[in-house]
Design an enzyme around this catalytic site. Structure first.
Site, PDB file in Angstrom:
ATOM      1  N   CYS A 180       1.049  -1.074  -0.119  1.00 23.95           N
ATOM      2  CA  CYS A 180      -0.037  -0.050  -0.144  1.00 23.95           C
ATOM      3  C   CYS A 180       0.972   1.305  -0.033  1.00 23.95           C
ATOM      4  CB  CYS A 180      -0.973   0.028   1.274  1.00 23.95           C
ATOM      5  SG  CYS A 180      -1.791   1.424   1.320  1.00 23.95           S
ATOM      6  N   CYS A 215      -0.540   4.159   2.501  1.00 21.30           N
ATOM      7  CA  CYS A 215      -0.711   3.998   4.005  1.00 21.30           C
ATOM      8  C   CYS A 215      -0.334   2.457   4.475  1.00 21.30           C
ATOM      9  CB  CYS A 215      -2.054   4.364   4.476  1.00 21.30           C
ATOM     10  SG  CYS A 215      -3.379   3.902   3.562  1.00 21.30           S
ATOM     11  N   SER A 216      -1.539   1.858   4.766  1.00 26.36           N
ATOM     12  CA  SER A 216      -1.267   0.429   5.052  1.00 26.36           C
ATOM     13  C   SER A 216      -2.294  -0.608   4.887  1.00 26.36           C
ATOM     14  CB  SER A 216      -1.108   0.561   6.752  1.00 26.36           C
ATOM     15  OG  SER A 216      -2.147   1.041   7.203  1.00 26.36           O
ATOM     16  N   CYS A 217      -3.060  -0.501   3.590  1.00 27.47           N
ATOM     17  CA  CYS A 217      -4.107  -0.945   3.309  1.00 27.47           C
ATOM     18  C   CYS A 217      -3.745  -2.527   3.055  1.00 27.47           C
ATOM     19  CB  CYS A 217      -4.734  -0.505   2.149  1.00 27.47           C
ATOM     20  SG  CYS A 217      -5.574   1.036   2.526  1.00 27.47           S
TER      21      CYS A 217
HETATM   22 FE    FE Z   1      -3.501   2.017   2.996  1.00 28.38          FE
END
Ligand code: FE
Length: 193
Positions: free
Chosen positions: A98, A101-103
């Site tokens: 991602c 961010c951190s998906c």
């Molecule tokens: Fe994300």
């Protein structure tokens, strides 16, 4: 005394309260989703991978609609973003990141590992994925194999269907499930026996 320690916690409570007041999501629904996410672990994704290795029909379903394939194994997907599945082959190796961010495919793998959220991983996965995999994970993807980096987003999550490793002929699903690690389903590692 204010029990909310950080700005982030205060923001979280404020957003949740607003959503509840506006009738968009109930407390019960939030609690249910938190419980499901807390209970999710890479073992769920590993079950999907092992099933795909032994059942070609399930593999087809998984590649067509990851969420449906997860639900077929009893993994709750309601309210989750769609799940895409990228198949590693002799020609192409997939890596999920991602960039924003951190998906992460939380429904099938649980919470993302710390490195997945790091700025270094997110930048290097784009800039030089081959070098990243070799230096950090000792996963050497030869130049003859295409390395595809796929961006996971808030709207669409991805997981990797790794190749079944040699030396596993005749293994049952439970035994196969046990060799599939979290990193194999993101593409930083490959299953080995
Ligand atoms: Fe994300």
């Amino acid at each position: 005394m204010n029990i909310l320690e950080t700005d982030g916690e205060r923001l979280l409570v404020a957003v949740r309260t607003l959503l509840e007041r506006k009738g968009i999501v109930s407390t019960a629904e939030v609690m249910e989703r938190m419980a499901i996410t807390d209970a999710a672990s890479p073992g769920q994704g590993a079950r999907m991978v092992a099933r795909a290795w032994v059942d070609p029909k399930y593999r087809d379903l998984m590649l067509e609609d990851g969420a449906k394939a997860a639900e077929a194994l009893g993994i709750p997907m309601r309210g989750m973003p769609p799940l895409g599945v990228l198949e590693n082959t002799a020609e192409v190796h997939n890596l999920v990141v991602c960039t924003l961010c951190s998906c992460y495919p939380r429904a099938v793998l649980g919470y993302p590992p710390f490195w997945y959220k790091s700025a270094a991983f997110r930048a290097r996965a784009i800039r030089d994925p081959r070098e990243l995999l070799a230096s950090e994970w000792k996963t050497v993807v030869p130049d003859t194999i295409k390395l595809r980096v796929v961006d996971s987003t808030a709207d669409y999550r991805w997981m990797v269907l790794p190749m079944r490793p040699p030396g596993t002929d005749g293994w049952d699903e439970a035994r196969l499930t046990a060799i599939v690690r979290e990193g194999d389903m993101i593409g930083v590692t490959v299953p080995a026996v």
